[in-house]
Design an enzyme around this catalytic site. Structure first.
Site, PDB file in Angstrom:
ATOM      1  N   SER A 166       0.870  -1.177   0.000  1.00  6.35           N
ATOM      2  CA  SER A 166       0.000   0.000   0.000  1.00  6.35           C
ATOM      3  C   SER A 166       0.905   1.223   0.000  1.00  6.35           C
ATOM      4  O   SER A 166       2.084   1.132   0.383  1.00  6.35           O
ATOM      5  CB  SER A 166      -0.853  -0.022   1.271  1.00  6.35           C
ATOM      6  N   TYR A 179      -1.624  -1.036  10.393  1.00  2.43           N
ATOM      7  CA  TYR A 179      -1.741  -1.391   8.974  1.00  2.43           C
ATOM      8  C   TYR A 179      -0.531  -0.858   8.199  1.00  2.43           C
ATOM      9  O   TYR A 179       0.090  -1.579   7.412  1.00  2.43           O
ATOM     10  CB  TYR A 179      -3.041  -0.805   8.402  1.00  2.43           C
TER      11      TYR A 179
HETATM   12  N1  LIG Z   1      -8.837  -1.431  -1.713  1.00  3.33           N
HETATM   13  C1  LIG Z   1      -7.837  -0.552  -1.704  1.00  3.33           C
HETATM   14  O1  LIG Z   1      -8.033   0.637  -1.993  1.00  3.33           O
HETATM   15  C2  LIG Z   1      -6.430  -1.007  -1.369  1.00  3.33           C
HETATM   16  C3  LIG Z   1      -5.374  -0.077  -1.480  1.00  3.33           C
HETATM   17  C4  LIG Z   1      -4.082  -0.491  -1.179  1.00  3.33           C
HETATM   18  C5  LIG Z   1      -3.845  -1.805  -0.789  1.00  3.33           C
HETATM   19  N2  LIG Z   1      -4.891  -2.688  -0.675  1.00  3.33           N
HETATM   20  C6  LIG Z   1      -4.583  -4.067  -0.287  1.00  3.33           C
HETATM   21  O2  LIG Z   1      -5.192  -4.956  -1.203  1.00  3.33           O
HETATM   22  C7  LIG Z   1      -5.508  -6.197  -0.549  1.00  3.33           C
HETATM   23  C8  LIG Z   1      -6.970  -6.523  -0.772  1.00  3.33           C
HETATM   24  O3  LIG Z   1      -7.735  -5.489  -0.202  1.00  3.33           O
HETATM   25  P1  LIG Z   1      -9.306  -5.321  -0.458  1.00  3.33           P
HETATM   26  O4  LIG Z   1      -9.542  -3.869  -0.584  1.00  3.33           O
HETATM   27  O5  LIG Z   1      -9.766  -6.253  -1.513  1.00  3.33           O
HETATM   28  O6  LIG Z   1      -9.862  -5.779   0.975  1.00  3.33           O
HETATM   29  P2  LIG Z   1     -11.271  -6.432   1.376  1.00  3.33           P
HETATM   30  O7  LIG Z   1     -12.315  -6.025   0.424  1.00  3.33           O
HETATM   31  O8  LIG Z   1     -11.434  -6.088   2.822  1.00  3.33           O
HETATM   32  O9  LIG Z   1     -10.990  -7.990   1.218  1.00  3.33           O
HETATM   33  C9  LIG Z   1     -10.036  -8.596   2.066  1.00  3.33           C
HETATM   34  C10 LIG Z   1     -10.123 -10.100   1.909  1.00  3.33           C
HETATM   35  O10 LIG Z   1      -9.231 -10.670   2.876  1.00  3.33           O
HETATM   36  C11 LIG Z   1      -9.927 -11.634   3.642  1.00  3.33           C
HETATM   37  N3  LIG Z   1      -9.428 -11.725   5.009  1.00  3.33           N
HETATM   38  C12 LIG Z   1      -9.331 -10.738   5.923  1.00  3.33           C
HETATM   39  N4  LIG Z   1      -8.920 -11.228   7.096  1.00  3.33           N
HETATM   40  C13 LIG Z   1      -8.736 -12.563   6.912  1.00  3.33           C
HETATM   41  C14 LIG Z   1      -8.336 -13.621   7.763  1.00  3.33           C
HETATM   42  N5  LIG Z   1      -8.075 -13.428   9.069  1.00  3.33           N
HETATM   43  N6  LIG Z   1      -8.256 -14.878   7.257  1.00  3.33           N
HETATM   44  C15 LIG Z   1      -8.553 -15.113   5.964  1.00  3.33           C
HETATM   45  N7  LIG Z   1      -8.959 -14.144   5.102  1.00  3.33           N
HETATM   46  C16 LIG Z   1      -9.049 -12.884   5.590  1.00  3.33           C
HETATM   47  C17 LIG Z   1     -11.360 -11.156   3.645  1.00  3.33           C
HETATM   48  O11 LIG Z   1     -12.213 -12.240   3.958  1.00  3.33           O
HETATM   49  P3  LIG Z   1     -13.738 -11.989   4.430  1.00  3.33           P
HETATM   50  O12 LIG Z   1     -14.444 -11.414   3.246  1.00  3.33           O
HETATM   51  O13 LIG Z   1     -14.202 -13.342   4.780  1.00  3.33           O
HETATM   52  O14 LIG Z   1     -13.674 -11.036   5.561  1.00  3.33           O
HETATM   53  C18 LIG Z   1     -11.514 -10.636   2.218  1.00  3.33           C
HETATM   54  O15 LIG Z   1     -11.803 -11.694   1.327  1.00  3.33           O
HETATM   55  C19 LIG Z   1      -5.133  -5.981   0.917  1.00  3.33           C
HETATM   56  O16 LIG Z   1      -3.853  -6.538   1.152  1.00  3.33           O
HETATM   57  C20 LIG Z   1      -5.089  -4.487   1.078  1.00  3.33           C
HETATM   58  O17 LIG Z   1      -4.222  -4.090   2.125  1.00  3.33           O
HETATM   59  C21 LIG Z   1      -6.170  -2.312  -0.961  1.00  3.33           C
END
Ligand SMILES: NC(=O)c1ccc[n+]([C@@H]2O[C@H](COP(=O)([O-])OP(=O)(O)OC[C@H]3O[C@@H](n4cnc5c(N)ncnc54)[C@H](OP(=O)(O)O)[C@@H]3O)[C@@H](O)[C@H]2O)c1
Length: 260
Positions: A166, A179
């Site tokens: 990130s 985070y």
């Molecule tokens: N979205 C953004 O703008 C953004 C920007 C920079 C970086 N990122 C990074 O991109 C990645 C994906 O983010 P996202 O936005 O797609 O997040 P998200 O929508 O919150 O999805 C996160 C996923 O991780 C799973 N997860 C969380 N805790 C877990 C655990 N303890 N065990 C197993 N699975 C777990 C969740 O499962 P559940 O659905 O079952 O909770 C969900 O499927 C992350 O690493 C995040 O830091 C995102």
């Protein structure tokens, strides 16, 4: 095997990469957090390009929905691994590695996508359990997962491991506490592994998705206009590039899906 080793932050052709339809045919790829957000889209996209996806996540109903969507669109049958990364042990990951070798012979790709955001608050107010969870899910689980899956990754003629970082993992930001720190550790882990494996057929890189329309983003910025954000589908070229043979010689780099 990877030959370019740079530790660079790449603004690259990866963002406009178009993968041939069968580019990932029969590649076995494990994606963490595959039930929702960016991880779900990675699974759908890799399956569309011929991969056999191993869907790891903590909510079974979400993983089953992704499984159904892949089957309905004609993809190869995925495997589902329900696992809470906050509670899993190194033994769980080592057992998973053995099962993958038994069932699939090798692992060609690993996308470490799952993360938790935790509370955004002043550093002094971070609760110990919130800190522990962010470090366990975002850092420790990935370290143990890699250790457990290395035997399966080493059986691939060309394996790719993608970490998820990130922009707060390269410049600390107030109130992003655990985070932010966990993403610095993520980039560090990627660099250590890339250096250690530069003479072997496993490449390690990071992707920074940038602002993307998911639940995590909505939690961090509840008031923003979501229609202005990229969708997970729009950032897939970089994820495809790093899993395809075109990136075979690339290791130790950070890729921004949405460079400034
Ligand atoms: N979205 C953004 O703008 C953004 C920007 C920079 C970086 N990122 C990074 O991109 C990645 C994906 O983010 P996202 O936005 O797609 O997040 P998200 O929508 O919150 O999805 C996160 C996923 O991780 C799973 N997860 C969380 N805790 C877990 C655990 N303890 N065990 C197993 N699975 C777990 C969740 O499962 P559940 O659905 O079952 O909770 C969900 O499927 C992350 O690493 C995040 O830091 C995102």
């Amino acid at each position: 095997m990877p030959s370019t080793f740079s530790f660079s932050r790449s603004i690259s052709v990866a963002n406009s990469f178009t993968a041939p339809l069968h580019a990932l045919r029969d590649k076995v790829i494990l994606i963490t957090g595959a039930g929702d957000g960016i991880g779900k889209e990675i699974a759908l996209s890799y399956a569309k390009h011929g991969a056999i996806c191993i869907l790891l996540g903590r909510t079974v109903s979400k993983l089953e929905a992704v499984y159904d969507e892949i089957i309905e669109s004609g993809g190869q049958e995925p495997a589902i691994v329900p696992l809470d990364l906050n509670g899993a042990t190194p033994q769980n990951y080592s057992d998973m590695g053995s099962t993958i070798i038994d069932q699939f012979k090798q692992l060609d790709g690993l996308v470490l996508n799952a993360s938790v955001l935790g509370m955004l608050c002043p550093f002094a107010e971070i609760k110990p359990n919130e800190w522990q969870e962010a470090m366990q899910v975002n850092v420790n689980a990935n370290a143990y997962l890699i250790q457990g899956l290395l035997p399966a990754l080493k059986k691939s003629p060309s394996a790719s491991v993608i970490f998820t970082t990130s922009s707060v993992g390269r410049q600390g930001r107030k109130f992003w506490g655990a985070y932010s720190v966990s993403k610095f550790a993520t980039e560090g882990m990627m660099e250590v592994l890339a250096d250690e494996f530069q003479a072997e057929a496993i490449r390690f890189n990071c992707i920074n998705p940038g602002a993307t329309r998911t639940d995590m983003r909505a939690k961090a910025y509840p008031a923003e206009d979501k229609s202005q954000l990229k969708t997970p589908e729009e950032i897939m070229p970089t994820y495809l590039y790093l899993m395809c043979s075109e990136s075979q010689s690339v290791t130790g780099s950070v890729f921004d899906c949405q460079p400034k």
